[in-house]
Write an enzyme that holds these catalytic residues in place. Structure first.
Site, PDB file in Angstrom:
ATOM      1  N   SER A   1       0.842  -1.187   0.000  1.00 47.80           N
ATOM      2  CA  SER A   1       0.000   0.000   0.000  1.00 47.80           C
ATOM      3  C   SER A   1       0.880   1.241   0.000  1.00 47.80           C
ATOM      4  CB  SER A   1      -0.950  -0.033   1.199  1.00 47.80           C
ATOM      5  OG  SER A   1      -1.967   0.931   1.053  1.00 47.80           O
ATOM      6  N   ASN A   2       0.340   2.383   0.396  1.00 43.86           N
ATOM      7  CA  ASN A   2       1.122   3.626   0.429  1.00 43.86           C
ATOM      8  C   ASN A   2       0.619   4.513   1.556  1.00 43.86           C
ATOM      9  OD1 ASN A   2      -1.032   5.440  -0.652  1.00 43.86           O
ATOM     10  ND2 ASN A   2      -0.863   4.018  -2.371  1.00 43.86           N
ATOM     11  N   ARG A   3       1.224   5.694   1.697  1.00 45.78           N
ATOM     12  CA  ARG A   3       0.963   6.527   2.883  1.00 45.78           C
ATOM     13  C   ARG A   3      -0.262   7.432   2.759  1.00 45.78           C
ATOM     14  NH1 ARG A   3       6.227   9.608   3.402  1.00 45.78           N
ATOM     15  NH2 ARG A   3       4.990  10.821   4.862  1.00 45.78           N
ATOM     16  N   SER A   4      -1.026   7.289   1.722  1.00 41.52           N
ATOM     17  CA  SER A   4      -2.209   8.149   1.585  1.00 41.52           C
ATOM     18  C   SER A   4      -3.182   7.942   2.750  1.00 41.52           C
ATOM     19  CB  SER A   4      -2.923   7.831   0.268  1.00 41.52           C
ATOM     20  OG  SER A   4      -4.184   8.463   0.242  1.00 41.52           O
TER      21      SER A   4
ATOM     22  N   ALA B   1      -4.589   7.563  -4.232  1.00 42.37           N
ATOM     23  CA  ALA B   1      -3.210   7.136  -4.477  1.00 42.37           C
ATOM     24  C   ALA B   1      -3.271   5.650  -4.827  1.00 42.37           C
ATOM     25  CB  ALA B   1      -2.357   7.376  -3.242  1.00 42.37           C
TER      26      ALA B   1
END
Ligand code: CTP
Length: 210
Positions: A21-24, A88
């Site tokens: 995943s990502n930091r959004s 994102a």
């Protein structure tokens, strides 16, 4: 106007207990939904996993993966007059999701990733969307060059660019500062402010374009 907004990260499974995943945080997309609703618009919010309550009055469609977000957008974008792609989305997913938890047997582990569909990039070309199209771009360098490239490539009317190399704004922060690139070549900065204030400014500009 009828808005469709994508928000938050996507989660791409690796095995039954792990994901990429990502930091959004989803804060910008949810702020946009609140701002649009507050100004009397209808909102369908297609959201990846976030820890934010659903905005009052929005139709919220919850998804996990990029493919699920793609399918949800494909189903709903025909009803929208404005589409804002704030999510994102993970550009890649794991080629073969393991059915069982991966055990730590080796010293290294290689995952093969394959490209996810570009949802914003499909809006015009695949979904045949003819309304106002707004994209976001998270950049760490050559912001104007990359942003205008995306604006044209993905057929946007407006591209909202974030400088994610700055730690005081954007990812997982309550504040943002954005550069706006319009299809007609205009360029404008929305100076650092709360995501809600930035969202109000963006919705106002969308109304002017519509
Ligand atoms: N986006 C999308 N689906 C994807 C990837 C991105 O809808 N699979 C949308 C995002 O919501 C955002 C914009 O496209 O509005 C951001 O594009 P980005 O991934 O930064 O651009 P790319 O052209 O894929 O370039 P990069 O090489 O920087 O990833």
């Amino acid at each position: 106007m009828r808005f469709l907004i994508t928000a938050g990260p996507t989660r791409e499974p690796i095995d039954p207990v792990r994901y990429l995943s990502n930091r959004s945080s989803g804060k910008m997309g949810y702020a946009l939904a609140e701002a649009a609703l507050g100004r009397g618009h209808e909102v369908v919010l297609i959201s990846g996993p976030v820890n934010i309550p659903a905005p009052d009055g929005a139709t919220v469609v919850r998804v996990e993966t990029a493919q699920e977000m793609y399918d949800a957008v494909a189903e709903r974008i025909g009803e929208a007059e404005v589409a804002i792609f704030c999510a994102a989305v993970a550009d890649y997913r794991v080629a073969e999701v393991a059915g069982e938890k991966i055990k730590k047997t080796g010293e290294t582990l290689t995952l093969t990733l394959i490209k996810n569909p570009d949802i914003l990039g499909s809006a015009r070309s695949v979904f045949g969307f003819t309304g106002l199209l707004i994209g976001f771009a998270a950049e760490t360098e050559k912001l104007a060059e990359h942003a205008t490239g995306k604006l044209l490539r993905k057929g946007c009317d407006l591209l909202v660019a974030n400088d994610v190399s700055r730690s005081d704004i954007a990812f997982d922060r309550d504040e943002n500062e954005v550069e706006l690139f319009y299809r007609d070549g205009r360029h404008e900065t929305l100076a650092r402010a709360s995501k809600r204030e930035i969202a109000e400014g963006l919705v106002e500009r969308v109304e002017e374009l519509g």
